[in-house]
Design a protein around this motif. Structure first.
Motif, PDB file in Angstrom:
ATOM      1  N   TYR A  38       0.843  -1.206   0.000  1.00 10.90           N
ATOM      2  CA  TYR A  38       0.000   0.000   0.000  1.00 10.90           C
ATOM      3  C   TYR A  38       0.879   1.257   0.000  1.00 10.90           C
ATOM      4  N   VAL A  41       3.261   0.924  -3.712  1.00 12.15           N
ATOM      5  CA  VAL A  41       2.694   0.736  -5.063  1.00 12.15           C
ATOM      6  C   VAL A  41       2.251   2.066  -5.682  1.00 12.15           C
ATOM      7  N   THR A  42       2.029   3.067  -4.855  1.00  8.85           N
ATOM      8  CA  THR A  42       1.600   4.366  -5.398  1.00  8.85           C
ATOM      9  C   THR A  42       2.755   5.114  -6.074  1.00  8.85           C
ATOM     10  N   ALA A  43       3.962   4.587  -5.980  1.00  5.26           N
ATOM     11  CA  ALA A  43       5.117   5.296  -6.561  1.00  5.26           C
ATOM     12  C   ALA A  43       4.946   5.482  -8.064  1.00  5.26           C
ATOM     13  N   SER A  44       5.081   6.697  -8.507  1.00  4.68           N
ATOM     14  CA  SER A  44       5.050   6.945  -9.951  1.00  4.68           C
ATOM     15  C   SER A  44       6.025   8.090 -10.251  1.00  4.68           C
TER      16      SER A  44
END
Lengths: 265, 166
Positions: A38, A41-44
């Motif tokens: 959680y 995984v939001t890494a962009s």
């Protein structure tokens, strides 16, 4: 025969195995993995570069890979809050519960060296969540931009791992101490969470450079020093190293001597 | 051994749900906008390398003055290599002699892309560019689906085999 069995039971590897089986049950593992995913995984990453002349693809990807490493390092900084809850829960489940339920008394009645018992707890409770978080970060790095991940230098990955470890070590040292001295699972969990969040919040209000002593500002200083060098120089990284590495080492040494010499169930 | 496979399947399902839901509902839930303003001199060009995931891109380019004319080329990694090695312009999308554009492009893979904006008129053009990323990253969702199926298989198959034996 009996002596041999006792000797086997007292081995560090055997104690580590016990601790792993006892603490990292499937629901607990699932919670740790879910929390790490959680968080990471939001890494962009949306990068841009405007050179005056065409560049080779390798050159462009190398430049972006450095930025991707920095983005991953920032995600690592944000893992503080999840780490607080995970380490507080793990140490209170493992240590406080064992003490309050009397299991620790039974363990200490066996011919097991206290130092080995202490070391097995530290190794399992500190390294397993760290490895899960690092593996998750690497997995996300490879999942989101595989071509960039392959170009990140091993030193950068090692540096991110070292800083995450330092941040987790402070959290672990505080949670471990609370569990060892309070001896009640719920109370030690609450004490760890409240203490660590208060430390983090308080450090935000301290003047520079004292606010670098603690996470998350200290973690950011360490990451920034390697990847971007916006405003932090070599002298600035001493503060986070004192607050997040040397102080926890001292805390753990005190805990070690307390557990091996003074601790009574 | 069987119980370990079932546990691994359970953990894989948890990981799959976290990846799919976090990516779909947090990262990709709302469009993101990148903006840029720059000038391109007469008969010259502007290069911009960008890094894209597989979300759909809507590209809006406004040019002023309105009499200025531009050529827009979008190159993928193969095109970038060709341009650098052989000086050959092979684009995945192009528009020529326009005074602005509004188009949608679906990147086929995650990686580097190159925008070339050429000013073909004989006066400096002021360019305003907006790139809006929208939609879902279907490649990650597909990967999650495959991982999820593997997890469910690991979770269920050992139980089914155990029942058959009984």
């Amino acid at each position: 025969m009996h002596r041999k069995a006792v000797k086997t039971a007292g081995r560090l590897s055997r104690l580590v195995h016990w601790e792993l089986e006892k603490t990292f049950t499937v629901p607990m593992l699932a919670i740790v993995i879910a929390a790490a995913l959680y968080d990471f995984v939001t890494a962009s990453y949306g990068a841009g570069s405007s050179p005056t002349a065409p560049q080779s693809l390798a050159n462009v990807l190398d430049k972006f890979a450095r930025g991707w490493a920095f983005n991953l390092s920032v995600e690592a900084v944000s893992s503080f809050m999840f780490s607080v809850f995970i380490f507080a829960a793990l140490t209170s489940i493992s240590l406080s519960r064992d003490i309050s339920s009397g299991y620790m008394r039974v363990l200490l009645s066996y011919p097991i060296r206290r130092a080995k018992l202490f070391m097995s707890r530290v190794l399992v409770l500190l390294l397993v969540p760290f490895l899960i978080f690092m593996c998750t970060l690497m997995f996300v790095g490879a999942l989101v931009f595989p071509s960039l991940f392959l170009r990140i230098s091993v030193l950068d990955i090692g540096y991110i791992a070292a800083v995450i470890f330092v941040q987790m070590f402070l959290i672990f040292a505080v949670s471990f101490s609370a569990s060892l001295y309070i001896r009640q699972p719920v109370m030690s969990f609450l004490a760890s969470v409240v203490t660590l969040i208060s430390l983090e919040q308080t450090s935000n209000h301290l003047p520079v450079p004292y606010n670098y002593l603690l996470p998350t500002e200290g973690t950011f200083v360490l990451m920034d020093y390697r990847f971007y060098r916006f405003q932090y120089g070599p002298t600035d990284i001493f503060m986070p190293l004192i607050g997040m590495l040397i102080v926890p080492i001292i805390i753990m040494i005190i805990n070690f001597f307390y557990f091996t010499r003074r601790f009574q169930t | 051994m069987k119980s370990k496979i079932i546990k691994a399947g359970y953990l894989t399902i948890v990981a799959t749900i976290m990846i799919a839901f976090t990516r779909a509902f947090i990262t990709d839930s709302c469009p993101s906008v990148e903006t840029g303003h720059f000038n391109v001199g007469s008969n010259s060009q502007n290069l911009e390398y960008t890094l894209w995931d597989t979300r759909t891109r809507r590209v809006v380019i406004d040019v002023s003055p309105a009499t200025a004319r531009i050529n827009v080329y979008l190159l993928d990694e193969e095109g970038i290599n060709l341009l650098y090695d052989e000086g050959c312009l092979q684009s995945v999308f192009s528009l020529e002699d326009v005074d602005g554009c509004d188009f949608t492009y679906q990147p086929q893979y995650r990686g580097a892309y190159l925008f070339i904006i050429q000013n073909s008129s004989n006066r400096t053009a002021s360019i305003s560019k907006r790139i809006i990323s929208q939609g879902l990253e279907w490649d990650i969702l597909q990967f999650s689906a495959v991982l999820g199926i593997a997890g469910v298989a690991m979770f269920l198959l050992p139980r089914l085999l155990r029942r058959e034996k009984r």
